[in-house]
Design a protein around this motif. Structure first.
Motif, PDB file in Angstrom:
ATOM      1  N   GLU A   1       0.703  -1.089  -0.247  1.00 57.63           N
ATOM      2  CA  GLU A   1      -0.521   0.264   0.150  1.00 57.63           C
ATOM      3  C   GLU A   1       1.057   1.300   0.443  1.00 57.63           C
ATOM      4  OE1 GLU A   1      -2.931   1.537  -0.684  1.00 57.63           O
ATOM      5  OE2 GLU A   1      -3.822  -0.904   0.649  1.00 57.63           O
ATOM      6  N   ASP A   2       0.233   1.586  -1.326  1.00 55.51           N
ATOM      7  CA  ASP A   2       1.540   3.180  -1.062  1.00 55.51           C
ATOM      8  C   ASP A   2       0.840   4.216   0.244  1.00 55.51           C
ATOM      9  OD1 ASP A   2       2.262   5.326  -2.250  1.00 55.51           O
ATOM     10  OD2 ASP A   2       2.763   5.729  -3.935  1.00 55.51           O
ATOM     11  N   ALA A   3       1.585   4.726   0.464  1.00 52.33           N
ATOM     12  CA  ALA A   3       0.746   5.546   2.119  1.00 52.33           C
ATOM     13  C   ALA A   3       0.586   7.235   1.227  1.00 52.33           C
ATOM     14  CB  ALA A   3       1.433   5.890   2.908  1.00 52.33           C
ATOM     15  N   THR A   4       1.174   7.347   0.480  1.00 49.16           N
ATOM     16  CA  THR A   4       1.117   8.998  -0.696  1.00 49.16           C
ATOM     17  C   THR A   4      -0.188   9.015  -1.328  1.00 49.16           C
ATOM     18  OG1 THR A   4       2.181   7.553  -2.819  1.00 49.16           O
ATOM     19  CG2 THR A   4       3.756   8.607  -0.819  1.00 49.16           C
ATOM     20  N   ASN A   5      -0.388   7.752  -1.527  1.00 50.88           N
ATOM     21  CA  ASN A   5      -2.096   7.617  -2.707  1.00 50.88           C
ATOM     22  C   ASN A   5      -3.447   7.819  -1.453  1.00 50.88           C
ATOM     23  OD1 ASN A   5      -1.303   6.359  -4.712  1.00 50.88           O
ATOM     24  ND2 ASN A   5      -1.573   4.824  -4.134  1.00 50.88           N
ATOM     25  N   HIS A   6      -3.079   8.227  -0.072  1.00 48.86           N
ATOM     26  CA  HIS A   6      -4.167   8.537   1.033  1.00 48.86           C
ATOM     27  C   HIS A   6      -3.616   9.995   1.083  1.00 48.86           C
ATOM     28  CE1 HIS A   6      -5.623   4.725   1.194  1.00 48.86           C
ATOM     29  NE2 HIS A   6      -4.160   4.066   0.877  1.00 48.86           N
ATOM     30  N   ILE A   7      -3.085  11.018   0.645  1.00 53.25           N
ATOM     31  CA  ILE A   7      -2.479  12.305   1.014  1.00 53.25           C
ATOM     32  C   ILE A   7      -2.916  13.129   0.455  1.00 53.25           C
ATOM     33  CG2 ILE A   7      -0.846  13.873   1.457  1.00 53.25           C
ATOM     34  CD1 ILE A   7       0.810  11.791   2.543  1.00 53.25           C
ATOM     35  N   PRO A   8      -4.237  13.451   0.104  1.00 53.83           N
ATOM     36  CA  PRO A   8      -5.290  14.494  -0.650  1.00 53.83           C
ATOM     37  C   PRO A   8      -4.610  15.842  -0.906  1.00 53.83           C
ATOM     38  CG  PRO A   8      -5.675  14.654   1.444  1.00 53.83           C
ATOM     39  CD  PRO A   8      -5.594  13.581   1.118  1.00 53.83           C
ATOM     40  N   ASP A   9      -2.870  16.231  -1.454  1.00 52.57           N
ATOM     41  CA  ASP A   9      -2.392  17.132  -1.769  1.00 52.57           C
ATOM     42  C   ASP A   9      -2.185  16.898  -3.825  1.00 52.57           C
ATOM     43  OD1 ASP A   9      -0.688  15.202  -2.390  1.00 52.57           O
ATOM     44  OD2 ASP A   9       0.439  16.276  -1.401  1.00 52.57           O
ATOM     45  N   ALA A  10      -2.391  16.158  -4.022  1.00 53.00           N
ATOM     46  CA  ALA A  10      -2.671  16.376  -6.101  1.00 53.00           C
ATOM     47  C   ALA A  10      -3.271  16.300  -6.332  1.00 53.00           C
ATOM     48  CB  ALA A  10      -1.187  15.380  -6.214  1.00 53.00           C
ATOM     49  N   PRO A  11      -4.236  16.785  -7.457  1.00 52.91           N
ATOM     50  CA  PRO A  11      -4.942  16.847  -8.153  1.00 52.91           C
ATOM     51  C   PRO A  11      -5.958  15.814  -8.402  1.00 52.91           C
ATOM     52  CG  PRO A  11      -3.258  18.136  -9.230  1.00 52.91           C
ATOM     53  CD  PRO A  11      -2.282  17.170  -8.756  1.00 52.91           C
ATOM     54  N   ARG A  12      -4.983  14.125  -8.615  1.00 54.79           N
ATOM     55  CA  ARG A  12      -5.903  12.659  -8.327  1.00 54.79           C
ATOM     56  C   ARG A  12      -6.096  12.701  -7.277  1.00 54.79           C
ATOM     57  NH1 ARG A  12      -6.115   9.430 -12.223  1.00 54.79           N
ATOM     58  NH2 ARG A  12      -5.616  10.305 -13.700  1.00 54.79           N
ATOM     59  N   THR A  13      -5.553  12.827  -5.991  1.00 53.41           N
ATOM     60  CA  THR A  13      -5.782  12.189  -5.091  1.00 53.41           C
ATOM     61  C   THR A  13      -6.838  13.102  -4.152  1.00 53.41           C
ATOM     62  OG1 THR A  13      -3.738  13.240  -3.828  1.00 53.41           O
ATOM     63  CG2 THR A  13      -3.220  11.286  -4.486  1.00 53.41           C
ATOM     64  N   LYS A  14      -6.877  14.878  -5.272  1.00 50.81           N
ATOM     65  CA  LYS A  14      -7.900  15.402  -4.340  1.00 50.81           C
ATOM     66  C   LYS A  14      -9.036  15.026  -4.733  1.00 50.81           C
ATOM     67  CE  LYS A  14      -5.353  19.460  -3.816  1.00 50.81           C
ATOM     68  NZ  LYS A  14      -5.526  20.743  -3.981  1.00 50.81           N
ATOM     69  N   VAL A  15      -9.478  14.147  -5.865  1.00 51.55           N
ATOM     70  CA  VAL A  15     -10.041  13.748  -6.740  1.00 51.55           C
ATOM     71  C   VAL A  15     -10.979  12.616  -6.214  1.00 51.55           C
ATOM     72  CG1 VAL A  15     -11.229  12.647  -9.066  1.00 51.55           C
ATOM     73  CG2 VAL A  15      -9.980  14.896  -8.599  1.00 51.55           C
ATOM     74  N   ARG A  16      -9.648  11.279  -6.348  1.00 50.93           N
ATOM     75  CA  ARG A  16     -10.329  10.189  -5.150  1.00 50.93           C
ATOM     76  C   ARG A  16     -10.908  10.192  -3.447  1.00 50.93           C
ATOM     77  NH1 ARG A  16      -4.768   6.868  -5.746  1.00 50.93           N
ATOM     78  NH2 ARG A  16      -5.699   7.577  -7.487  1.00 50.93           N
ATOM     79  N   TRP A  17     -10.102  11.576  -2.835  1.00 53.07           N
ATOM     80  CA  TRP A  17     -10.548  11.139  -1.668  1.00 53.07           C
ATOM     81  C   TRP A  17     -11.507  12.598  -0.938  1.00 53.07           C
ATOM     82  CZ3 TRP A  17      -9.952   6.905   0.482  1.00 53.07           C
ATOM     83  CH2 TRP A  17      -8.558   5.572  -0.351  1.00 53.07           C
ATOM     84  N   GLN A  18     -11.799  13.078  -1.921  1.00 50.73           N
ATOM     85  CA  GLN A  18     -12.233  14.581  -1.021  1.00 50.73           C
ATOM     86  C   GLN A  18     -13.719  14.390  -2.560  1.00 50.73           C
ATOM     87  OE1 GLN A  18     -10.671  18.399  -1.444  1.00 50.73           O
ATOM     88  NE2 GLN A  18      -9.247  17.752   0.140  1.00 50.73           N
ATOM     89  N   LEU A  19     -13.389  14.688  -3.553  1.00 44.75           N
ATOM     90  CA  LEU A  19     -15.160  15.061  -4.813  1.00 44.75           C
ATOM     91  C   LEU A  19     -15.249  13.608  -4.823  1.00 44.75           C
ATOM     92  CD1 LEU A  19     -16.584  16.542  -6.742  1.00 44.75           C
ATOM     93  CD2 LEU A  19     -14.457  15.462  -8.544  1.00 44.75           C
ATOM     94  N   LEU A  20     -14.660  11.876  -5.419  1.00 43.76           N
ATOM     95  CA  LEU A  20     -15.307  10.866  -5.817  1.00 43.76           C
ATOM     96  C   LEU A  20     -16.644  10.499  -4.702  1.00 43.76           C
ATOM     97  CD1 LEU A  20     -13.167   8.343  -7.539  1.00 43.76           C
ATOM     98  CD2 LEU A  20     -15.800   9.228  -7.618  1.00 43.76           C
TER      99      LEU A  20
END
Length: 459
Positions: A191-210
């Motif tokens: 598990e890549d821990a950075t995938n759960h940090i909503p700072d990049a555009p894609r992770t913001k979409v993944r963890w906030q918008l979706l």
């Protein structure tokens, strides 16, 4: 016995023909949940489809746990009897040396490895683990910044990669579905821990918008994937029609001649896909240019004219649309570069139709198009005024990296006939300021820095 997930993938592959029987496949594996599931599933299908499987893994050298990911991947491939090519690169150094973001640099390095591995193993297909969840995120990101029908097509199930094919067989699977499969069969993954940090555009979409959209529609991922599939189908039809229209054109005076009667047979959506093909290579036609071109041919007024980028023009002549290089405008006479001394006062440069006001002052505000605050420590080779040259580039303040001056002028819609007379403030070969527009980030003073030089257009 095949798992239910493997059966679903088998049905998908058989109905789409993405991977034919006996295919030699290179699997891109990071050790994460999606790519680990992909490798396990293909191994389940290996005897049925007679697949020859290989794998490639890149150690990006960015995260402390990357060593663990590499070890996990090596052990997994050994256990599954899948030959592995692994490489380690300094992605940060590569990004700096090639003026790329870390994301872009990582992608470049991965695909360099994939090319080598495909060649080494003699594989024909590069198989990646893009999922329906990735597709939904991509579509949302494109909608946010603005896109057309082609962009709505999102991640395509297959595309060419030189002599190879990239195949994405998991686009009908959501990420959660693949992790359920891994848990059900006691398969571990990294598990890549950075995938759960909503700072990049894609992770913001993944963890906030979706999650917000899923509260409105729990099947939003499926809905977005359905939209992408429809957009790809519609775009394919429009592209086929545009190719028919493109073939109807005739070469003329270094450009193309197209009958207005033929153009009128096709709807605007088809015509706008044909116009860029008639523009010379490297000419970037924006949506504004395409709309202007279409208005020109709809009016059909004889001798009407439209300037296009890259010294092209569009003209209506006797029932035809002509897209060709326009007559060269009268060019500004050669002007030698002039030195600019950093001393307070008003400085006039008649050859450049320019007057600058220079003073020393603390950096109290952000740069404006008509004024910059210069860091004197960055100026090592003196300042000069000159006009643009082929290959010019700079680092626009507030931007994300190096940009060709030509591309920047296109973006801010400077008319072609004005570009050769646009003055540039330079240090050595570097552009410090596209005067009246944007400064280079590398030469600007830091906030609250004292004793900086303020340079502005004199009123």
């Amino acid at each position: 016995m095949l798992s239910s997930t493997a059966k679903k993938l088998l049905r998908h592959l058989q109905s789409t023909g993405l991977l034919p029987t006996g295919a030699k496949c290179l699997v891109a594996i990071s050790g994460g949940g999606d790519s680990t599931a992909l490798l396990h599933l293909l191994c389940e299908l290996r005897p049925i489809l007679q697949l020859q499987l290989f794998a490639a893994h890149l150690h990006h050298g960015l995260r402390p746990e990357a060593d663990d990911d590499a070890q996990f991947t090596a052990k997994l491939c050994a256990r599954l009897h899948v030959p592995l090519m692994m490489d380690k690169k300094d992605t940060s150094a590569y990004a700096r040396s090639h003026d790329l973001s870390l994301e872009e640099a990582g992608r470049h390095l991965r695909y360099q490895l994939f090319r080598r591995a495909l060649h080494k193993f003699g594989a024909h297909y590069l198989v990646t683990a893009h999922t329906a969840s990735d597709q939904a995120e991509t579509l949302l990101m494109r909608l946010i910044v603005g896109t057309g029908l082609k962009g709505l097509g999102g991640i395509r199930p297959t595309r060419h990669f030189g002599p190879y094919n990239i195949v994405r067989p998991l686009l009908s699977f959501e990420g959660r579905e693949l992790r359920e499969y891994l848990r059900e069969h006691s398969h571990s993954w990294c598990e890549d821990a950075t995938n759960h940090i909503p700072d990049a555009p894609r992770t913001k979409v993944r963890w906030q918008l979706l999650p917000l959209l899923q509260a409105w529609n729990p099947r939003i991922i499926a809905a977005l994937n359905s939209l992408s599939e429809q957009a790809r189908d519609d775009e394919a039809v429009l592209q086929r029609c545009s190719r028919q229209l493109i073939k109807s054109a005739h070469q003329h005076s270094g450009g193309w001649r197209i009958s207005l009667a033929m153009l009128s047979k096709y709807p605007p959506a088809v015509r706008k896909r044909a116009y860029p093909r008639w523009a010379k290579q490297g000419c970037s036609l924006t949506s504004k240019h395409l709309a202007s071109l279409d208005r020109l041919i709809q009016k059909g007024i004889n001798r009407s004219h439209l300037d296009l980028p890259e010294q092209l023009s569009a003209d209506i002549i006797d029932g035809n649309l002509l897209i060709a290089p326009h007559r060269q405008a009268e060019t500004k006479k050669d002007v030698s570069p002039l030195a600019v001394e950093l001393c307070p006062g008003r400085h006039e440069f008649p050859a450049f139709s320019l007057t600058l006001q220079i003073s020393q002052a603390p950096c109290s505000q952000r740069p404006r198009p008509t004024q910059i605050f210069l860091n004197p420590q960055a100026v090592q080779h003196g300042l000069w005024l000159r006009f643009r040259r082929p290959g010019d580039y700079f680092y626009p303040a507030g931007g994300t990296g190096r940009v060709k001056l030509k591309k920047y002028l296109n973006e801010i819609k400077i008319p072609q006939e004005q570009r050769d007379s646009l003055p540039l403030l330079c240090c050595g070969s570097d552009i410090v300021w596209v005067i009246g527009h944007r400064a280079d980030q590398r030469y600007l003073a830091l906030p609250q820095q004292a004793d900086v030089w303020q340079i502005g257009l004199a009123e």
